[in-house]
Design a protein around this motif. Sequence first.
Motif, PDB file in Angstrom:
ATOM      1  N   ASN A 110       0.920  -1.332   0.094  1.00 58.89           N
ATOM      2  CA  ASN A 110      -0.004   0.024  -0.104  1.00 58.89           C
ATOM      3  C   ASN A 110       0.792   1.297   0.044  1.00 58.89           C
ATOM      4  OD1 ASN A 110      -1.965  -1.789   0.580  1.00 58.89           O
ATOM      5  ND2 ASN A 110      -2.225  -1.255   2.445  1.00 58.89           N
ATOM      6  N   THR A 132      -9.012   1.624 -12.033  1.00 58.09           N
ATOM      7  CA  THR A 132      -9.891   0.989 -11.369  1.00 58.09           C
ATOM      8  C   THR A 132     -10.567  -0.025 -12.199  1.00 58.09           C
ATOM      9  OG1 THR A 132     -10.393   2.960 -10.040  1.00 58.09           O
ATOM     10  CG2 THR A 132     -12.249   1.312 -10.022  1.00 58.09           C
ATOM     11  N   GLY A 135      -8.913  -2.986 -12.072  1.00 53.69           N
ATOM     12  CA  GLY A 135      -8.895  -4.098 -10.972  1.00 53.69           C
ATOM     13  C   GLY A 135      -8.348  -3.178  -9.825  1.00 53.69           C
ATOM     14  N   ALA A 136      -7.590  -2.147 -10.055  1.00 53.69           N
ATOM     15  CA  ALA A 136      -6.852  -1.322  -9.091  1.00 53.69           C
ATOM     16  C   ALA A 136      -7.786  -0.802  -7.908  1.00 53.69           C
ATOM     17  CB  ALA A 136      -6.052  -0.203  -9.528  1.00 53.69           C
ATOM     18  N   ASP A 137      -7.149  -0.683  -6.674  1.00 51.62           N
ATOM     19  CA  ASP A 137      -8.123  -0.246  -5.547  1.00 51.62           C
ATOM     20  C   ASP A 137      -7.170   1.087  -5.075  1.00 51.62           C
ATOM     21  OD1 ASP A 137      -9.224   0.236  -3.036  1.00 51.62           O
ATOM     22  OD2 ASP A 137      -8.611  -1.438  -2.265  1.00 51.62           O
ATOM     23  N   ARG A 151      -4.027   0.735  -2.899  1.00 54.65           N
ATOM     24  CA  ARG A 151      -3.695  -0.656  -2.027  1.00 54.65           C
ATOM     25  C   ARG A 151      -3.727  -1.571  -2.813  1.00 54.65           C
ATOM     26  NH1 ARG A 151      -7.462   2.414   1.234  1.00 54.65           N
ATOM     27  NH2 ARG A 151      -9.259   1.906   0.236  1.00 54.65           N
ATOM     28  N   ASN A 152      -2.850  -2.695  -2.278  1.00 48.44           N
ATOM     29  CA  ASN A 152      -2.529  -3.870  -2.771  1.00 48.44           C
ATOM     30  C   ASN A 152      -3.738  -4.699  -3.253  1.00 48.44           C
ATOM     31  OD1 ASN A 152      -1.613  -6.492  -3.195  1.00 48.44           O
ATOM     32  ND2 ASN A 152      -0.858  -6.705  -1.082  1.00 48.44           N
ATOM     33  N   VAL A 153      -3.607  -5.088  -4.506  1.00 48.18           N
ATOM     34  CA  VAL A 153      -4.733  -6.097  -4.967  1.00 48.18           C
ATOM     35  C   VAL A 153      -4.166  -7.290  -5.549  1.00 48.18           C
ATOM     36  CG1 VAL A 153      -6.313  -4.194  -5.521  1.00 48.18           C
ATOM     37  CG2 VAL A 153      -4.671  -4.877  -7.353  1.00 48.18           C
ATOM     38  N   SER A 154      -5.097  -8.234  -5.555  1.00 54.95           N
ATOM     39  CA  SER A 154      -4.445  -9.721  -6.017  1.00 54.95           C
ATOM     40  C   SER A 154      -3.779  -9.706  -7.488  1.00 54.95           C
ATOM     41  CB  SER A 154      -5.278 -10.918  -5.642  1.00 54.95           C
ATOM     42  OG  SER A 154      -6.642 -10.470  -6.375  1.00 54.95           O
TER      43      SER A 154
END
Length: 432
Positions: A110, A132, A135-137, A151-154
């Motif tokens: 993060n 977004t 898939g980004a947060d 923030r870290n996403v898978s």
Amino acid sequence: MKYLVKPSDQALGELQVPGDKSISHRAIMFGSIAQGCSQVTGFLNGEDCIATLRAFANMGVRIEQLAPTELKIEGTGKFGLSAPDTVLDLGNSGTSMRLLMGLLAGQKFNVQLVGDHSLMSRPMGRVREPLTKMGADINTAANGTPPVEIRNVSALNGIHYELPVASAQVKSAVLLAGLYAQGDTIVIEPQPTRDHTERMLQSFAYPIDISGNQISISGDHHLQATSVDVPADISSAAFFIVAACIARQGEITLHNVGVNPTRTGVLEILQKMNAEIDVHNCAMMGAEPVASITARSSALKGIDIPPELVPAAIDEFPAICIAAACADGNTQFTRAAELRVKESDRIAQMASGLRALGVAVEEFPDGLNITGGQISGGCIDSGGDHRVAMAFAIAALRAGADIEISDCANVATSFPSFVETAHSAGININVC
Ligand code: S3P
């Protein structure tokens, strides 16, 4: 910091302006995530690029500044960045923040991005929106301004994205996120914008496919370290090109200036205004074209600036406005609303500054109409915008009395040696 600029007639000499800001930022970013050790020469040692350098140093990249304009970057590879132990403060630099949003969207940590007063009020929603979709947060303040929290996403997924505005920063952010995405990322531009990201990715041996206005990239590859020679910045050169054109005794030659066709709108616009500008000694510096540029005293005439030239001259409008104020007749530009969300609202800032010097200006939501003629002395507020400050310093070449410009410290973001370079050309700036 204020500039007090005395009227003078001369803008003469052979000058060297510093390295290109856009290319210097990208050299640090790509060198940091490449495999191996990259060398950079001609680096712009200005505050904006130092903000990028510090951000990567904070994420564990060893960057040695061998000389003010020379860097050695020990790349960590695409997945080797580490979580910074602090928020990343990017100062005045929109390029750092927007490109980092893309590059950091796919990292496994993060991070929070902040900046100075101006950067904290600039729009980041235009970058958050496509990221977004990948898939980004990413969170921003409610109106889309920083702080930016990533923030870290898978995983990220590739997208097919048509840019709603012509913006090299948004394009680059999406392509950089594409380096970390599953599948292909395809970006479509409404109009060509600076293509330094595309050129430099290829220099770092990263495959990228360009077909017309469509750019495709996949996350399957790695960047290989290389050496980057940064050309002189045409955006900094523009002040001295205009200076030579408006001065009664003007002849300035600048060497090794980047003349990437996505950046040379200022030359085309000034030539349409009757400016005497020669582009010579054309060569390639790595992936980027460079040339010497000679500009001379010119009988400028007002024009309607073709809207298709706006993206290729977007950072040069403050200087172009000064050329317009010294031209015979009216100069008008529209379809340049992007100028309202730069380091300042450059349409409003240039309009009020020109009016303070007795120049007639009509303001539109997306442009200006400037009536050329006499320029008086006066007091100008630069709004903390480096390019507004430098533009009005050059205007003193044709002013009837002194021009005082407030809030000039940010000139150090892009052109730390501006005052010395201006002195060497005969332009009389006192810093107080
Ligand atoms: C830049 C792109 C331009 C320009 C800015 C630098 C870049 O902004 O104004 O100073 O390095 O990509 P846009 O994103 O509006 O094209």
